[in-house]
Design a protein around this motif. Structure first.
Motif, mmCIF file in Angstrom:
data_model
loop_
_atom_site.group_PDB
_atom_site.id
_atom_site.type_symbol
_atom_site.label_atom_id
_atom_site.label_comp_id
_atom_site.label_asym_id
_atom_site.label_seq_id
_atom_site.Cartn_x
_atom_site.Cartn_y
_atom_site.Cartn_z
ATOM 1 N N ILE A 75 58.307 38.954 39.023
ATOM 2 C CA ILE A 75 58.580 39.519 40.348
ATOM 3 C C ILE A 75 57.818 38.736 41.414
ATOM 4 N N PHE A 76 56.548 38.426 41.153
ATOM 5 C CA PHE A 76 55.766 37.634 42.105
ATOM 6 C C PHE A 76 56.453 36.303 42.413
ATOM 7 N N SER A 77 56.993 35.671 41.364
ATOM 8 C CA SER A 77 57.551 34.326 41.517
ATOM 9 C C SER A 77 58.780 34.300 42.413
ATOM 10 N N ARG A 78 59.407 35.448 42.668
ATOM 11 C CA ARG A 78 60.556 35.499 43.572
ATOM 12 C C ARG A 78 60.126 35.247 45.017
ATOM 13 N N TYR A 79 58.852 35.502 45.291
ATOM 14 C CA TYR A 79 58.360 35.419 46.655
ATOM 15 C C TYR A 79 57.532 34.162 46.912
ATOM 16 N N THR A 80 56.778 33.708 45.902
ATOM 17 C CA THR A 80 55.927 32.525 46.089
ATOM 18 C C THR A 80 55.538 31.951 44.737
ATOM 19 N N ASP A 81 55.302 30.660 44.720
ATOM 20 C CA ASP A 81 54.761 30.018 43.513
ATOM 21 C C ASP A 81 53.232 29.968 43.550
ATOM 22 N N LEU A 82 52.649 30.333 44.684
ATOM 23 C CA LEU A 82 51.191 30.306 44.818
ATOM 24 C C LEU A 82 50.638 31.657 44.368
ATOM 25 N N VAL A 83 50.535 31.811 43.050
ATOM 26 C CA VAL A 83 50.053 33.045 42.428
ATOM 27 C C VAL A 83 48.833 32.710 41.584
ATOM 28 N N GLU A 84 47.732 33.376 41.846
ATOM 29 C CA GLU A 84 46.498 33.165 41.092
ATOM 30 C C GLU A 84 46.147 34.447 40.343
ATOM 31 N N PRO A 85 46.411 34.514 39.045
ATOM 32 C CA PRO A 85 46.050 35.712 38.283
ATOM 33 C C PRO A 85 44.533 35.833 38.170
ATOM 34 N N LEU A 86 44.026 37.035 38.387
ATOM 35 C CA LEU A 86 42.615 37.313 38.152
ATOM 36 C C LEU A 86 42.405 37.936 36.783
ATOM 37 N N SER A 87 43.400 38.676 36.334
ATOM 38 C CA SER A 87 43.361 39.311 35.023
ATOM 39 C C SER A 87 44.796 39.691 34.680
ATOM 40 N N ILE A 88 44.969 40.436 33.620
ATOM 41 C CA ILE A 88 46.311 40.802 33.170
ATOM 42 C C ILE A 88 47.010 41.723 34.170
ATOM 43 N N ASP A 89 46.237 42.399 35.048
ATOM 44 C CA ASP A 89 46.834 43.411 35.917
ATOM 45 C C ASP A 89 46.573 43.196 37.408
ATOM 46 N N GLU A 90 46.112 42.014 37.808
ATOM 47 C CA GLU A 90 45.926 41.766 39.240
ATOM 48 C C GLU A 90 46.053 40.284 39.534
ATOM 49 N N ALA A 91 46.414 39.994 40.780
ATOM 50 C CA ALA A 91 46.617 38.602 41.172
ATOM 51 C C ALA A 91 46.568 38.470 42.687
ATOM 52 N N PHE A 92 46.227 37.261 43.135
ATOM 53 C CA PHE A 92 46.356 36.887 44.536
ATOM 54 C C PHE A 92 47.661 36.138 44.723
ATOM 55 N N LEU A 93 48.304 36.333 45.885
ATOM 56 C CA LEU A 93 49.495 35.593 46.250
ATOM 57 C C LEU A 93 49.313 35.053 47.660
ATOM 58 N N ASP A 94 49.583 33.781 47.852
ATOM 59 C CA ASP A 94 49.625 33.206 49.193
ATOM 60 C C ASP A 94 51.084 33.239 49.640
ATOM 61 N N VAL A 95 51.392 34.105 50.606
ATOM 62 C CA VAL A 95 52.778 34.284 51.050
ATOM 63 C C VAL A 95 52.952 33.755 52.469
ATOM 64 N N THR A 96 52.057 32.857 52.898
ATOM 65 C CA THR A 96 52.138 32.287 54.242
ATOM 66 C C THR A 96 53.501 31.619 54.457
ATOM 67 N N ASP A 97 53.912 30.797 53.494
ATOM 68 C CA ASP A 97 55.244 30.182 53.523
ATOM 69 C C ASP A 97 55.983 30.656 52.286
#
Length: 363
Positions: free
Chosen positions: A100-122
């Motif tokens: 689901i995250f990948s539909r919005y951005t490829d800049l995804v940094e997982p912190l663990s199995i259940d959380e992540a940062f996403l850069d959605v600037t572009d």
């Protein structure tokens, strides 16, 4: 005071989202097993040696929390239902969330199995506001996976992560640049990234209990007291965090540990258990093509006191024999209390660059 600081880059145009699944393990179990919905559950082992991995939101009003001994959790909530964890299942669901995250951005940094940062600037859909991206991601997760997530949105990772905890569960909170300093000033010092109980105590001794009081401390005073972490605290107090969202993170350590069904007393038996852990660690390192220079021994005693001891070698740790020999020396330097040991663990860090394959020759 302005959030701008001539000494540090601070891009207020970035749009960073932090997504944190709500009581992830417990929520998956309640979703997959309808009879558990609406009931207080804990994922973990119910026996007296067990520990709560995750507690459902129905269990939390009773004081049940992650990392709590199972016996204590049952005392607080006698109707608590324990469910054995299914890590393979949680990984499957985590992969679905990542899709689901990948539909919005490829800049995804997982912190663990259940959380992540996403850069959605572009972002891929050209959505202008980070809050709207977060809202759509939460809706997709609910509609497709029947799970809830909380999200925080801001112009950097520090603020986005704090924001995601602000209205849990199923929350969405945005920290706008023009209101960020007031938000930070009001934060309790315990809310700052990197501030655990021990660091919070040191801050209290300095008279620092909130973000505003932290901001009054100079860069020199904080770095003298906390080293490199002090520089981060100085920046965080001013809303400054220039760390990018990194889609690929290098593995920094490999470790494994064992919680014993009965407290172990005596060095001979502890060494026998340690040898098995060393063998397991060597196998994991081989699978990850990992070698490192620092070996750390973790020990948890019967009274739940935990300590660690480390050694850094001139070469690197990689084989079972070398790991066990160093670990045995570390263990021998620890005084084992009468109650014995409930957990042993080993990890290797300070990674050495993977060895390059030999060049092919023609002759």
């Amino acid at each position: 005071m302005s959030l701008a600081d001539p000494g540090f880059p601070n891009d207020l145009t970035r749009r960073i989202v932090h997504v944190d699944m709500d009581a992830f393990f417990a929520s998956v179990e309640q979703r997959d097993r309808p009879e558990l919905r609406g009931r207080p559950i804990a994922v973990g082992h119910a026996d007296r040696r067990g520990v709560v991995a995750t507690a459902s939101y129905e269990a939390r009003p009773f004081g049940v929390r992650s990392a709590m001994p199972s016996t204590r959790a049952m005392q607080l909530c006698p109707q608590l239902i324990f469910v054995e964890g299914r890590m393979s299942r949680y990984k499957e669901v985590s992969a679905e969330i990542r899709e689901i995250f990948s539909r919005y951005t490829d800049l995804v940094e997982p912190l663990s199995i259940d959380e992540a940062f996403l850069d959605v600037t572009d972002n891929k859909l050209g959505i202008e506001y980070g809050t709207e991206v977060a809202r759509r991601i939460k809706a997709d997760i609910r509609r497709e996976l029947n799970l809830t997530a909380s999200a925080g949105v801001s112009y950097n990772k520090f603020l986005a992560k704090i924001a995601s905890d602000w209205r849990k569960p199923d929350g969405l909170f945005t920290v706008h640049p023009d209101r960020a300093q007031d938000f930070i000033d009001a934060l309790p010092i315990e809310a700052f990234w990197g501030v655990g109980p021990a660091t919070a105590k040191r801050f209290h001794e300095m008279g620092v209990t909130c973000g505003w009081e932290l901001r009054l401390k100079s860069f020199t005073e904080l770095t003298d007291r906390f080293g490199a972490a002090g520089a981060l605290f100085y920046k965080f107090a001013r809303g400054i965090d220039s760390r990018p969202v990194r889609p690929f993170r290098e593995r920094k350590s490999v470790g494994c540990e064992e919680t014993f069904s009965e407290d172990v007393r005596g060095y001979a038996e502890l060494e026998r258990r340690l040898a098995a852990i060393a063998a397991d660690l060597a196998g994991r390192m081989s699978r990850h093509d990992f070698r490192g220079r620092t070996l750390t021994l973790k020990i948890r005693f019967a009274d739940f006191r935990t300590l660690s001891r480390s050694v850094t070698a001139p070469g690197s740790f990689g084989d079972e024999r070398g790991i066990f020999a160093a670990a045995k020396k570390l263990l021998g330097a620890v005084e084992i209390p009468q109650g014995g040991v409930r957990l042993l663990g080993l990890s290797v860090s300070a990674r050495e660059a993977p060895r390059a394959a030999p060049e092919a020759t023609l002759f």
